[in-house]
Design a protein around this motif. Structure first.
Motif, PDB file in Angstrom:
ATOM      1  N   ARG A 159     -25.250  50.647-127.054  1.00  0.00           N
ATOM      2  CA  ARG A 159     -26.596  51.216-127.111  1.00  0.00           C
ATOM      3  C   ARG A 159     -27.105  51.295-128.548  1.00  0.00           C
ATOM      4  N   ILE A 162     -28.362  47.840-129.483  1.00  0.00           N
ATOM      5  CA  ILE A 162     -29.632  47.544-128.808  1.00  0.00           C
ATOM      6  C   ILE A 162     -30.774  48.325-129.444  1.00  0.00           C
ATOM      7  N   ASP A 163     -30.531  49.584-129.759  1.00  0.00           N
ATOM      8  CA  ASP A 163     -31.572  50.417-130.344  1.00  0.00           C
ATOM      9  C   ASP A 163     -32.075  49.866-131.678  1.00  0.00           C
ATOM     10  N   GLN A 168     -36.180  44.271-128.239  1.00  0.00           N
ATOM     11  CA  GLN A 168     -35.206  44.808-127.287  1.00  0.00           C
ATOM     12  C   GLN A 168     -35.341  44.219-125.897  1.00  0.00           C
ATOM     13  N   MET A 171     -32.660  41.744-125.001  1.00  0.00           N
ATOM     14  CA  MET A 171     -31.276  42.187-125.055  1.00  0.00           C
ATOM     15  C   MET A 171     -30.783  42.693-123.701  1.00  0.00           C
ATOM     16  N   ARG A 206     -30.392  47.041-118.184  1.00  0.00           N
ATOM     17  CA  ARG A 206     -29.850  46.151-119.215  1.00  0.00           C
ATOM     18  C   ARG A 206     -28.676  45.316-118.706  1.00  0.00           C
TER      19      ARG A 206
END
Length: 283
Positions: A159, A162-163, A168, A171, A206
């Protein structure tokens, strides 16, 4: 329908992989974009790519998965290795646009002398350099077993990466059953709890693909040694639950077990026999 395949060799070409998949009862597959230990990528012949596209469409394949080589380390302590990894990923993503498989999976990387936080920042920086807004490909972080100094052993680490990525929407995550079990997530006794935890931290939206692998080691071993389905510490019942789970069953599943094609065919047949089709209830 169970969307299941395995890892196939690119040596004979792209259409040949599709034909191999059909021959063993698969309706998806994954492949290395180049030699798994590195090297140049195989030239994409337009006619070969077009033939694979037709085969995939005509046989209603689930999304295909390209896998980056193991040597691609975006958080190496060596700047030249990180540069080579970025160039390799950029080349792979450009080539992916010619193929009917728009999922690209990679191992986040391993660090040596630097700290975890610096390594995560290096991965984020690389992804922000290579991911383009016009690409169709979704880049997947693979869940890792935590062997050595691997990044991606926890959902929180995934996470965090991804952040930090600007695009995003490009991803996603590929969950490996052997890896997360070896990392300490108890999918044998608490699959629902692990899925809930993943959803809370990363988000199930995700999750784009699953690697189906049994493990030679106990939970939390951090060793990453794959075993054939039902012959390891996860056991067949765990895989029955995974492929039939209402929050997972729609995903493409790929085997990375120690097998040749005939062994994969047997495992695919076994898992298809354990899959339960959902019957629509009358209104």
């Amino acid at each position: 329908m169970l969307n299941i395949g395995c890892h196939l060799s690119l040596s004979k070409g792209y259409e040949a992989m599709g034909k191999d998949a059909l021959a063993i009862g698969a309706n998806t597959f994954q492949f290395f974009t180049r030699n798994p230990r590195g090297g140049s990528g195989k030239e994409i012949v337009p006619k070969d790519a077009e033939a694979l596209t037709r085969l995939v469409e005509e046989n209603n394949f689930a999304p295909l998965l390209a896998h980056a080589p193991y040597t691609m380390n975006l958080c190496s302590a060596k700047p030249e290795t990180r540069k080579f990894a970025r160039e390799m990923m950029a080349d792979d993503l450009a080539r992916m646009e010619m193929l009917p498989c728009h999922l690209y999976n990679f191992h986040p990387g391993s660090y040596t002398t630097q700290e975890l936080e610096e390594s995560i920042e290096q991965i984020i920086d690389a992804l922000n350099q290579v991911i383009k807004p016009e690409q169709k490909t979704i880049v997947l972080l693979e869940t890792m077993a935590g062997k050595g100094s691997e990044v991606g052993r926890t959902f929180e680490e995934l996470r965090q990466i991804i952040d930090g990525v600007k695009l995003q929407e490009k991803m996603g995550v590929c969950l490996d059953t052997c890896h997360i079990y070896d990392a300490g997530y108890d999918i044998v006794n608490d699959l629902d709890g692990v899925i809930e935890q993943f959803d809370k931290i990363v988000g199930l939206d995700r999750l784009k693909a699953i690697h189906l692998n049994d493990s030679m080691n106990p939970m939390g071993s951090h060793k990453d040694r794959h075993q054939k389905i039902g012959e390891g510490s996860l056991g067949l019942e765990t895989f029955r639950k995974v492929i039939n789970h209402p929050k997972l069953r729609h995903l493409p599943f790929n085997l990375e077990t120690p097998n040749e094609l005939d062994g994969y065919a047997k495992e695919i047949a076994l898992l298809r026999s354990e899959y339960r089709e959902v019957v629509a209830q009358p209104v």
